[in-house]
Design a protein around this motif. Structure first.
Motif, PDB file in Angstrom:
ATOM      1  N   LYS A 102       2.196   1.663  -3.388  1.00 34.61           N
ATOM      2  CA  LYS A 102       0.999   1.847  -4.244  1.00 34.61           C
ATOM      3  C   LYS A 102       0.351   3.425  -4.189  1.00 34.61           C
ATOM      4  CE  LYS A 102      -2.594  -0.869  -3.564  1.00 34.61           C
ATOM      5  NZ  LYS A 102      -3.546  -1.705  -3.587  1.00 34.61           N
ATOM      6  N   TYR A 103       0.370   3.937  -2.883  1.00 33.72           N
ATOM      7  CA  TYR A 103      -0.241   5.030  -2.675  1.00 33.72           C
ATOM      8  C   TYR A 103       0.688   6.294  -2.565  1.00 33.72           C
ATOM      9  CZ  TYR A 103      -4.538   2.374  -2.175  1.00 33.72           C
ATOM     10  OH  TYR A 103      -5.358   1.472  -2.416  1.00 33.72           O
ATOM     11  N   GLY A 151      -7.417  -5.510   1.626  1.00 31.06           N
ATOM     12  CA  GLY A 151      -6.064  -5.730   2.320  1.00 31.06           C
ATOM     13  C   GLY A 151      -5.884  -5.080   3.626  1.00 31.06           C
ATOM     14  N   LEU A 152      -6.539  -4.053   4.021  1.00 29.95           N
ATOM     15  CA  LEU A 152      -6.583  -3.732   5.249  1.00 29.95           C
ATOM     16  C   LEU A 152      -7.312  -4.355   6.380  1.00 29.95           C
ATOM     17  CD1 LEU A 152      -6.017   0.241   5.100  1.00 29.95           C
ATOM     18  CD2 LEU A 152      -4.234  -1.331   5.835  1.00 29.95           C
ATOM     19  N   ILE A 184     -11.201   2.526   6.593  1.00 27.15           N
ATOM     20  CA  ILE A 184     -10.292   1.859   5.493  1.00 27.15           C
ATOM     21  C   ILE A 184     -10.138   0.696   6.150  1.00 27.15           C
ATOM     22  CG2 ILE A 184      -9.309   3.810   4.426  1.00 27.15           C
ATOM     23  CD1 ILE A 184      -6.784   3.364   6.415  1.00 27.15           C
ATOM     24  N   ILE A 193      -4.563  10.105   3.719  1.00 26.93           N
ATOM     25  CA  ILE A 193      -5.923   9.567   3.921  1.00 26.93           C
ATOM     26  C   ILE A 193      -6.629  10.601   5.024  1.00 26.93           C
ATOM     27  CG2 ILE A 193      -7.506   7.594   4.919  1.00 26.93           C
ATOM     28  CD1 ILE A 193      -4.778   5.971   5.174  1.00 26.93           C
ATOM     29  N   TYR A 221     -13.672  -1.555   1.941  1.00 25.49           N
ATOM     30  CA  TYR A 221     -13.582  -0.211   1.719  1.00 25.49           C
ATOM     31  C   TYR A 221     -12.485   0.403   1.130  1.00 25.49           C
ATOM     32  CZ  TYR A 221     -14.828   4.680   2.960  1.00 25.49           C
ATOM     33  OH  TYR A 221     -14.996   5.929   3.084  1.00 25.49           O
ATOM     34  N   ARG A 222     -12.663   1.513   0.152  1.00 22.69           N
ATOM     35  CA  ARG A 222     -11.778   1.903  -0.627  1.00 22.69           C
ATOM     36  C   ARG A 222     -12.131   3.433  -0.653  1.00 22.69           C
ATOM     37  NH1 ARG A 222     -10.031   1.052  -5.675  1.00 22.69           N
ATOM     38  NH2 ARG A 222      -7.899   0.927  -4.769  1.00 22.69           N
ATOM     39  N   LEU A 223     -11.055   4.303  -0.737  1.00 23.95           N
ATOM     40  CA  LEU A 223     -11.163   5.718  -0.614  1.00 23.95           C
ATOM     41  C   LEU A 223     -12.002   5.981  -1.866  1.00 23.95           C
ATOM     42  CD1 LEU A 223      -8.182   7.531   1.040  1.00 23.95           C
ATOM     43  CD2 LEU A 223     -10.473   6.985   2.160  1.00 23.95           C
ATOM     44  N   THR A 251      -7.322   8.574  -4.712  1.00 25.91           N
ATOM     45  CA  THR A 251      -6.453   7.443  -4.743  1.00 25.91           C
ATOM     46  C   THR A 251      -5.719   7.487  -6.367  1.00 25.91           C
ATOM     47  OG1 THR A 251      -8.047   5.808  -5.341  1.00 25.91           O
ATOM     48  CG2 THR A 251      -7.418   5.969  -3.114  1.00 25.91           C
ATOM     49  N   ASN A 267       0.901  -1.279  -0.007  1.00 25.09           N
ATOM     50  CA  ASN A 267      -0.034  -0.039   0.047  1.00 25.09           C
ATOM     51  C   ASN A 267       0.808   1.316   0.077  1.00 25.09           C
ATOM     52  OD1 ASN A 267      -2.298  -1.341  -0.080  1.00 25.09           O
ATOM     53  ND2 ASN A 267      -2.894  -1.049   1.973  1.00 25.09           N
ATOM     54  N   GLY A 292      -7.150  -1.772  -6.586  1.00 21.25           N
ATOM     55  CA  GLY A 292      -7.301  -2.420  -5.234  1.00 21.25           C
ATOM     56  C   GLY A 292      -8.671  -2.865  -5.036  1.00 21.25           C
ATOM     57  N   THR A 293      -8.676  -3.891  -3.930  1.00 23.02           N
ATOM     58  CA  THR A 293      -9.846  -4.550  -3.583  1.00 23.02           C
ATOM     59  C   THR A 293     -10.569  -4.203  -2.581  1.00 23.02           C
ATOM     60  OG1 THR A 293      -8.751  -6.094  -2.498  1.00 23.02           O
ATOM     61  CG2 THR A 293      -9.352  -6.830  -4.608  1.00 23.02           C
ATOM     62  N   GLY A 294     -10.088  -3.416  -1.696  1.00 26.36           N
ATOM     63  CA  GLY A 294     -10.563  -2.747  -0.272  1.00 26.36           C
ATOM     64  C   GLY A 294     -10.490  -3.906   0.554  1.00 26.36           C
ATOM     65  N   ASP A 314       4.978   6.262   4.817  1.00 28.84           N
ATOM     66  CA  ASP A 314       5.018   6.759   3.456  1.00 28.84           C
ATOM     67  C   ASP A 314       4.924   8.095   3.391  1.00 28.84           C
ATOM     68  OD1 ASP A 314       2.309   7.263   2.563  1.00 28.84           O
ATOM     69  OD2 ASP A 314       2.087   5.369   2.942  1.00 28.84           O
ATOM     70  N   SER A 357       1.222   8.491   5.137  1.00 27.75           N
ATOM     71  CA  SER A 357       0.789   7.945   6.182  1.00 27.75           C
ATOM     72  C   SER A 357       1.624   7.059   6.873  1.00 27.75           C
ATOM     73  CB  SER A 357      -0.374   6.944   5.548  1.00 27.75           C
ATOM     74  OG  SER A 357      -1.254   7.478   4.492  1.00 27.75           O
TER      75      SER A 357
HETATM   76  P1  ADP Z   1      -6.856  -1.617  -1.725  1.00 23.34           P
HETATM   77  O1  ADP Z   1      -6.820  -2.911  -2.420  1.00 23.34           O
HETATM   78  O2  ADP Z   1      -7.831  -0.754  -2.242  1.00 23.34           O
HETATM   79  O3  ADP Z   1      -5.505  -1.115  -1.468  1.00 23.34           O
HETATM   80  P2  ADP Z   1      -6.953  -1.759   1.114  1.00 23.34           P
HETATM   81  O4  ADP Z   1      -7.801  -2.478   2.184  1.00 23.34           O
HETATM   82  O5  ADP Z   1      -5.440  -2.190   1.362  1.00 23.34           O
HETATM   83  O6  ADP Z   1      -7.512  -1.905  -0.105  1.00 23.34           O
HETATM   84  O7  ADP Z   1      -7.050  -0.286   1.664  1.00 23.34           O
HETATM   85  C1  ADP Z   1      -8.219   0.329   1.427  1.00 23.34           C
HETATM   86  C2  ADP Z   1      -8.080   1.776   1.411  1.00 23.34           C
HETATM   87  O8  ADP Z   1      -7.245   2.446   2.160  1.00 23.34           O
HETATM   88  C3  ADP Z   1      -7.459   1.824  -0.101  1.00 23.34           C
HETATM   89  O9  ADP Z   1      -8.237   1.900  -1.288  1.00 23.34           O
HETATM   90  C4  ADP Z   1      -6.715   3.266  -0.052  1.00 23.34           C
HETATM   91  O10 ADP Z   1      -7.676   4.215  -0.428  1.00 23.34           O
HETATM   92  C5  ADP Z   1      -6.458   3.426   1.360  1.00 23.34           C
HETATM   93  N1  ADP Z   1      -4.957   3.270   1.632  1.00 23.34           N
HETATM   94  C6  ADP Z   1      -4.341   2.037   2.375  1.00 23.34           C
HETATM   95  N2  ADP Z   1      -3.144   2.406   2.634  1.00 23.34           N
HETATM   96  C7  ADP Z   1      -2.777   3.458   2.119  1.00 23.34           C
HETATM   97  C8  ADP Z   1      -1.673   4.634   2.075  1.00 23.34           C
HETATM   98  N3  ADP Z   1      -0.568   3.936   2.449  1.00 23.34           N
HETATM   99  N4  ADP Z   1      -1.887   5.618   1.718  1.00 23.34           N
HETATM  100  C9  ADP Z   1      -2.887   6.285   1.235  1.00 23.34           C
HETATM  101  N5  ADP Z   1      -4.105   5.726   1.326  1.00 23.34           N
HETATM  102  C10 ADP Z   1      -4.084   4.254   1.896  1.00 23.34           C
END
Ligand code: ADP
Length: 803
Positions: A709-710, A768-769, A747, A739, A752-754, A759, A706, A764-766, A734, A793
């Motif tokens: 990616k972000y 991971g977290l 999140i 966020i 849940y995805r922003l 982003t 993440n 992403g699938t929402g 990072d 973040s």
């Molecule tokens: P995804 O597969 O969308 O990354 P996650 O569950 O890992 O799903 O994350 C959920 C959401 O949290 C992401 O869609 C993103 O919007 C936000 N996010 C996660 N990690 C970060 C980060 N390091 N910086 C900014 N936004 C993040």
């Protein structure tokens, strides 16, 4: 008196005779001595027997003196004039002596009579002072004062409160049947007592004939002629009643007798006045005590059925011979709650009778009428006509009520908050005095207090019931809003307060539309028509703070208003939406690598193109990384399924967190995009961690992925490891997109995805977290984020140390 008269006569006859016998003595007394002795005899006779005896003794003595002792003896002819004059003088002196004694006796007799009268009057007065009832007053006069009054029988009649009639309050000596029908008679009637009271003057009739001449209607030929005296009882110049004396024989009412009767009547009037005051005071005290006892009783319990039953008993026998309480049932019927009488057998009988004759609500009089009209019924005199009317043609009932000898009745309604709850009835029979206005006042006051006690009890029960209901409502998760027919809020439970973002204090008593944000929406979509149920419908509610909440509403109309049941379905709706979003995202996510893989494979399969070895390798690498990505996505989806089903096994072993962190960084470095710097800063000697190393690796990889990616602009990604108490703390920081604060909680939710705008369309699938949080928590650890949009973040994972 009689013995002294006999003695007098004996002295009159024997004393002169005894002196005359002295003539036979050889030593006969001289005429002077004999005359002197005769004078003594006359005096003795007059003294003992009065004037007549004295006179007889005088005549005998004169004859004795003339015959035996005056010469020529044994001859009535006086020898000479001197001797004749002596005898005549003796006669005169003897007469004078007899008269003198007679006068003395008379005076003495008069004095004795006066003193006897005074004694009798005093005795009457003494007894009158003790009298506390009209009967005792009469008894004091007729029995104690019988000699004073010389009467055989007597009666006292008093004017009734309205001054229209005379009521015989006491009588003595009359035969019962003579007074039947005369217990009360009009003041205007043509009777001696009525007239005596009307004209405020006494009547003295020497004989029946004298009375009949004035009141021919009272003629009674069967009764021997006798005297009658009737005097008004006067107080402060006003007649309050009358007293009648009936004599055994005819009597001449001389001035003295009249004066005596008048005195007796005056004393009687005063005594009656005192008795009345006493009675009034006693009755007042009795009423006050009763009212105080009743109030205490009424306030003692909330079980009003029991209290009213006790109240009915309390009223008997002082306030009533019969006391009953009837209540209006929920269906409007009248039910007897209690009936009291001194005799329990009579109570049982009355209860049976009550069951046999249930009250008809339309009845023109009695309890139903009082309840219907909410007005008291006061019948001071229950006449036979009234009984006939009440029986409504039922002969048997009429007979029963006649036998009860009911005399006077009061029925008062029990009114609270403008409606009749029941009625209280007090009835007295002939053994008790009639009810007065004062009793009516008392009964009304009692009814007022009883009604308010009953009402309180009812309200309390209602409140209890409501309290139970509202206690239950306070604990349900569904919101409940109760509106009355006018749409005014009656109650709001805590769940509804939460859902609608209102405070019940602000909205209860107000119209829902005016006081609850978004209520118009609810009214429009969920308001049921009368007696109906409507819904549930799901509506978005925009609240006063602008927040939107999804609410599922159903409404039930119960006649007096509407109950709305509300359920907050915002979370469910959101999940629903994110789930459908996920389907879209997931298919997109899967399709992208799939089409890349497919494209590469198709290209490689082309026979018409001869690939350079570098080109082939590039395509193969692409297939490899996209397949990797694909498997990652599928892996996440599978893992989520396992987590949801609780089927993911958790290993427990000790491992070195530093080593683990290093290895995560190393594998990330293998495909690190350009512009990203990956750094590790690990504190030495962090003790081993207890948990599942593979799962923690998965978490850290997610976070590092993440972070990379972000951070589309590139930048540093730093991993920091140190010890924080009993935890190993690993930070992944990072300098990427960051966020927004109010999204930071969310999140970690599944899917849940922003917003893609935030982003920049990073895929992403929402999941991971969500997976990370679940895994960390399963290891008894915690995960959080601190982030500032645009600045990056920092995710923090803490897992327990093995120590
Ligand atoms: P995804 O597969 O969308 O990354 P996650 O569950 O890992 O799903 O994350 C959920 C959401 O949290 C992401 O869609 C993103 O919007 C936000 N996010 C996660 N990690 C970060 C980060 N390091 N910086 C900014 N936004 C993040």
């Amino acid at each position: 008196m009689r013995s002294s008269t006999a003695l007098g006569w004996a002295a009159a006859l024997l004393a002169p005779a005894a002196i005359s016998t002295l003539d036979a003595l050889p030593n006969r007394p001289s005429p002077q001595l004999a005359g002197f002795l005769y004078l003594l005899a006359v005096s003795l006779a007059a003294y003992l027997g009065g004037f007549t005896a004295g006179l007889v003794a005088t005549v005998l003595s004169t004859l004795g003196l003339a015959f035996f002792f005056t010469p020529p003896r044994h001859d009535f002819i006086p020898a000479n004039g001197d001797q004749g004059a002596g005898v005549a003088l003796f006669f005169v002196v003897a007469i004078l002596i007899a008269q003198l004694f007679e006068r003395r006796r008379q005076v003495q007799r008069q004095a004795e009579a006066a003193s006897a009268r005074a004694n009798r009057l005093q005795a009457v007065t003494a007894r009158l002072a003790e009298a506390v009832t009209p009967q005792q007053v009469l008894d004091a006069i007729v029995t104690e004062g019988v000699e004073a009054a010389e009467a055989r029988a007597g009666a006292i009649g008093l004017l009734t409160l309205d001054g229209e009639a005379i009521e015989i309050v006491a009588q003595r000596g009359y035969e019962r049947n003579i007074l039947v029908g005369w217990e009360t008679f009009p003041l205007a009637s043509d009777t001696p007592m009525a007239q005596a009271i009307r004209e405020n003057k006494p009547f003295f009739f020497r004989s029946s004939a004298e009375r009949d001449a004035v009141f021919p209607n009272l003629t009674r030929p069967d009764v021997p002629s006798h005297a009658l005296a009737i005097l008004p009882l006067v107080l402060e110049g006003r007649a309050i009643g009358g007293i009648a004396f009936t004599f055994p024989t005819e009597v001449e009412f001389d001035a003295e007798r009249r004066a005596l009767k008048t005195t007796l009547a005056q004393q009687a009037a005063q005594a009656i006045d005192r008795v009345r005051l006493y009675e009034a005071e006693r009755a007042l005290r009795q009423r006050m005590t009763f009212l105080a006892d009743a109030s205490e009783l009424l306030g003692s319990s909330l079980d009003y059925e029991a209290t009213l039953t006790q109240l009915a008993r309390l009223a008997v026998p002082e306030m009533a011979t019969w006391c009953s309480v009837d209540m209006v049932g929920p269906d409007g019927s009248i039910q007897r709650l209690a009936v009291a009488h001194e005799d329990p057998e009579r109570v049982a009988w009355a209860e049976r009778l009550g069951a046999e004759y249930p009250p008809d609500p339309a009845q023109p009089m009695g309890v139903p009428n009082v309840i219907r009209t909410m007005t008291a019924e006061f019948v001071p005199e229950l006449t036979d006509d009234l009984l006939v009317e009440a029986a409504q043609g039922d002969e048997r009932l009429l007979e029963i009520v006649r036998e009860l000898g009911l005399r006077s009745a009061i029925t008062v309604p029990l009114i609270a908050r403008g409606r009749a709850l029941g009625a209280l009835s007090l009835i007295r029979d002939e053994t008790a005095p009639r009810y007065t206005e004062l009793d009516l006042d008392l009964a009304s006051e009692l009814a007022r207090r009883a009604a308010s006690a009953v009402d309180n009890a009812i309200l309390y029960r209602e409140a209890e019931r409501r309290g139970d209901a509202s206690r239950a409502l306070a604990h349900v998760d569904d919101g409940v809003v109760l509106l009355d027919e006018d749409g005014v809020v009656v109650s709001v439970n805590p769940a509804a307060e939460r859902i609608l973002s209102v405070d019940s204090e602000d909205v209860v008593g107000e119209t829902a539309v005016g006081s609850i944000g978004g209520w118009t929406e609810i009214e429009d979509n969920a308001r049921p028509s009368e007696g109906e149920t409507r819904g549930p419908v799901t509506l978005p509610l925009v609240q006063s703070d602008g927040a939107e909440r999804w609410v599922s509403v159903s409404g039930v109309d119960f006649g007096d208003g509407v109950v709305y049941a509300l359920r907050d379905v915002t979370a469910e709706r959101l999940l629903e939406r994110t789930r459908s979003d996920f389907v879209a995202t997931a298919s997109h996510e899967l399709r992208t690598p799939l089409s890349a893989v497919l494209g590469a494979v198709k290209t490689l399969q082309r026979e018409d193109v001869a690939f350079e070895p570098e080109q082939r390798e590039m395509l193969m690498n692409m297939i490899d990384s996209e397949a990797e990505r694909l498997s990652g996505i599928v892996g996440q989806i599978l893992l989520t399924g396992q987590l949801d089903a609780g089927r993911l096994p958790l290993e427990h072993e000790l491992f070195d967190p530093v080593e683990l962190t290093q290895s995560v960084v190393e594998s990330a470095e293998l495909h690190l995009p350009s512009g990203i710097e990956l750094r590790v800063q690990a504190e030495q000697n962090v003790p081993p961690v207890s948990g599942d190393p593979n799962q923690l690796r998965q978490v850290l990889s997610n976070l590092v992925d993440n972070a990379i990616k972000y951070s589309p602009q590139g930048g540093d990604v730093e991993l920091r490891l140190n010890r924080n108490g009993q935890f190993a703390r690993i930070e992944v920081a990072d300098c990427g997109l960051g966020i927004p604060r109010d999204e930071q909680e969310r999140i970690f939710e599944k899917f849940y995805r922003l917003d893609p705008a935030l982003t920049r369309g990073v895929n992403g699938t929402g999941l991971g977290l969500y997976i990370s949080k679940e895994l960390v928590e399963r290891m008894n650890g915690r995960i959080s984020v601190d982030s500032e949009p645009g600045r990056g973040s920092t995710f923090v994972v803490e897992v327990p140390l093995a120590v």
